[in-house]
Enzyme design. Structure first.
Site, PDB file in Angstrom:
ATOM      1  N   HIS A 164      -0.648  -0.091  -1.175  1.00  0.00           N
ATOM      2  CA  HIS A 164      -0.586  -0.083   0.287  1.00  0.00           C
ATOM      3  C   HIS A 164       0.764  -0.554   0.824  1.00  0.00           C
ATOM      4  O   HIS A 164       1.099  -0.306   1.975  1.00  0.00           O
ATOM      5  CB  HIS A 164      -1.727  -0.906   0.891  1.00  0.00           C
ATOM      6  CG  HIS A 164      -1.582  -2.395   0.792  1.00  0.00           C
ATOM      7  ND1 HIS A 164      -2.291  -3.156  -0.100  1.00  0.00           N
ATOM      8  CD2 HIS A 164      -0.830  -3.273   1.499  1.00  0.00           C
ATOM      9  CE1 HIS A 164      -1.985  -4.433   0.059  1.00  0.00           C
ATOM     10  NE2 HIS A 164      -1.096  -4.533   1.030  1.00  0.00           N
ATOM     11  N   ASP A 222      -5.291   0.061  -5.940  1.00  0.00           N
ATOM     12  CA  ASP A 222      -4.281  -0.486  -5.034  1.00  0.00           C
ATOM     13  C   ASP A 222      -3.069  -1.007  -5.793  1.00  0.00           C
ATOM     14  O   ASP A 222      -2.541  -2.072  -5.502  1.00  0.00           O
ATOM     15  CB  ASP A 222      -4.866  -1.589  -4.150  1.00  0.00           C
ATOM     16  CG  ASP A 222      -3.956  -1.922  -2.965  1.00  0.00           C
ATOM     17  OD1 ASP A 222      -3.093  -1.081  -2.635  1.00  0.00           O
ATOM     18  OD2 ASP A 222      -4.095  -3.020  -2.396  1.00  0.00           O
ATOM     19  N   SER A 245       1.622  -9.387  -0.031  1.00  0.00           N
ATOM     20  CA  SER A 245       1.008  -8.323  -0.824  1.00  0.00           C
ATOM     21  C   SER A 245       1.977  -7.772  -1.859  1.00  0.00           C
ATOM     22  O   SER A 245       3.137  -7.488  -1.563  1.00  0.00           O
ATOM     23  CB  SER A 245       0.549  -7.184   0.086  1.00  0.00           C
ATOM     24  OG  SER A 245      -0.606  -7.531   0.796  1.00  0.00           O
TER      25      SER A 245
END
Length: 358
Positions: free
Chosen positions: A158, A188, A299
């Site tokens: 992402h 992911d 992230s």
């Protein structure tokens, strides 16, 4: 007749390596030498000379083992330090060769700094990077983990999904352009590669199956563009089912972490949505839960054990969002963060390198 050249009363020292011996050779003949009291002494055939007035032998023998032990301890220290240095040199920024199961060797915490947050941060921070991804929807900021010396970097899908240009900033401040090698939206995960990079510091991938609730961990990433931010905490839970969007096409438009926009990667947990709408295309994975502070931009960064090994890739965090407050801004971390277990990454590396998941 032999002659003792040593001064009267003298005995061997550290500067005189010749062991103490009688001035008389035991060859069955009489000899004359200088005794320690400065007078001559005559021996008899087949006999031993009388002992000197004092006993330097016992004094010297008591001293030499101490010196020997000190020398051995010093040698052990030198050898041990040399071994640690060699291990560090072999692990730092090498070829990044992978072993069975996709394991990756990299920097580890020195023996003297093991178990400390500062030791982990010093060892691993050079292998954590900031990723800036530009797309038609705007610019996002995330983090990544260097796993090979020539610039392979693991991050979240992402973070780079839909990116038209990717720029990576090392902890040193040097920047590179990167290309996407492979992505796996179902997990992911993504693998990108720097252009014309070599000799980079690399991270060591650990074993997430050995992680236990309560283990101390360190998180390193670039929250809100603050490169190399270090936080610490514990593993709060294992095997949390976390659901995230597969790409940046979620209905809220919050697919990527927009720098300065207060928007965060939305995820679902326990049947509820957090940080926005995940959209229609989602995927669910088992995650490590941690109370180490994570914020937008973390992230793709690293969750690390106290030996300096990567045990997870930080991927989601809960924060009271603007949808609840209507203020248009997001609150900070409240200690609910999630990371993809590193064993999931190791099992997926070959697929990512082949680009099969793209």
């Amino acid at each position: 007749m032999t002659e003792n050249l040593r001064p009267s009363g003298a005995h061997s020292t550290d500067q005189d390596p010749t062991p103490y011996a009688s001035p008389y050779a035991y060859d069955g003949t009489a000899h004359t030498g200088t005794a320690y009291d400065g007078t001559a002494h005559a021996g008899t055939a087949g006999g031993y000379p009388p002992p000197p007035p004092y006993a330097p032998t016992s004094r010297r023998r008591a001293k030499r083992p101490v010196a020997l032990l000190a020398a051995v301890a010093l040698a052990a220290g030198v050898i041990g330090g040399g071994t640690a240095t060699l291990v560090g040199q072999l692990n730092d920024g090498g070829s990044g060769a992978t072993g069975s199961g996709g394991a990756v060797n990299g920097t580890t915490v020195s023996q003297s700094s093991k178990g400390t947050v500062s030791g982990v941060a010093e060892a691993v921070s050079p292998a954590i990077v900031e990723i800036g991804a530009a797309s038609s929807a705007g610019r996002s900021t995330g983090s990544g983990v260097v796993i090979t010396g020539d610039g392979e970097i693991v991050t979240n899908n992402h973070v780079i999904s839909g990116a038209q240009q990717i720029q990576v900033t090392l902890s040193s401040g040097k920047t590179y352009t990167a290309d996407v090698v492979g992505t796996d939206p179902d997990k992911d995960l993504a693998l990108i590669k720097l252009r014309n990079a070599s000799g980079l510091k690399t991270a060591a991938l650990g074993d997430s199956s050995q992680v236990k609730v309560g283990d101390q961990v360190v998180a390193i990433g670039s929250p809100e563009g603050l490169t190399g931010t270090v936080t610490s905490g514990i593993v709060s839970a294992l095997d949390r089912d976390v659901t995230v969007a597969k790409d940046d096409s979620g209905s809220s438009g919050q697919g990527q972490e927009r720098q300065g926009g207060g928007q965060q990667w939305p995820f679902e947990f326990g049947g509820q949505q957090f940080n926005g709408d995940t959209g229609e295309e989602t995927t669910t994975y088992k995650a490590l839960q941690t109370d180490a502070s994570l914020n937008p931009g973390n992230s793709g960064g690293a969750l690390i054990n106290m030996d300096g090994e990567i045990i997870g890739i930080n991927s989601a965090m809960y924060a009271p969002s603007s949808s609840a407050s209507g203020s248009g801004s997001a609150a900070g971390s409240v200690g609910l963060g999630f990371a993809i277990p590193v064993n999931t990454l190791k099992a997926d590396l070959d697929t990512l390198r082949a680009g099969d998941g793209s």
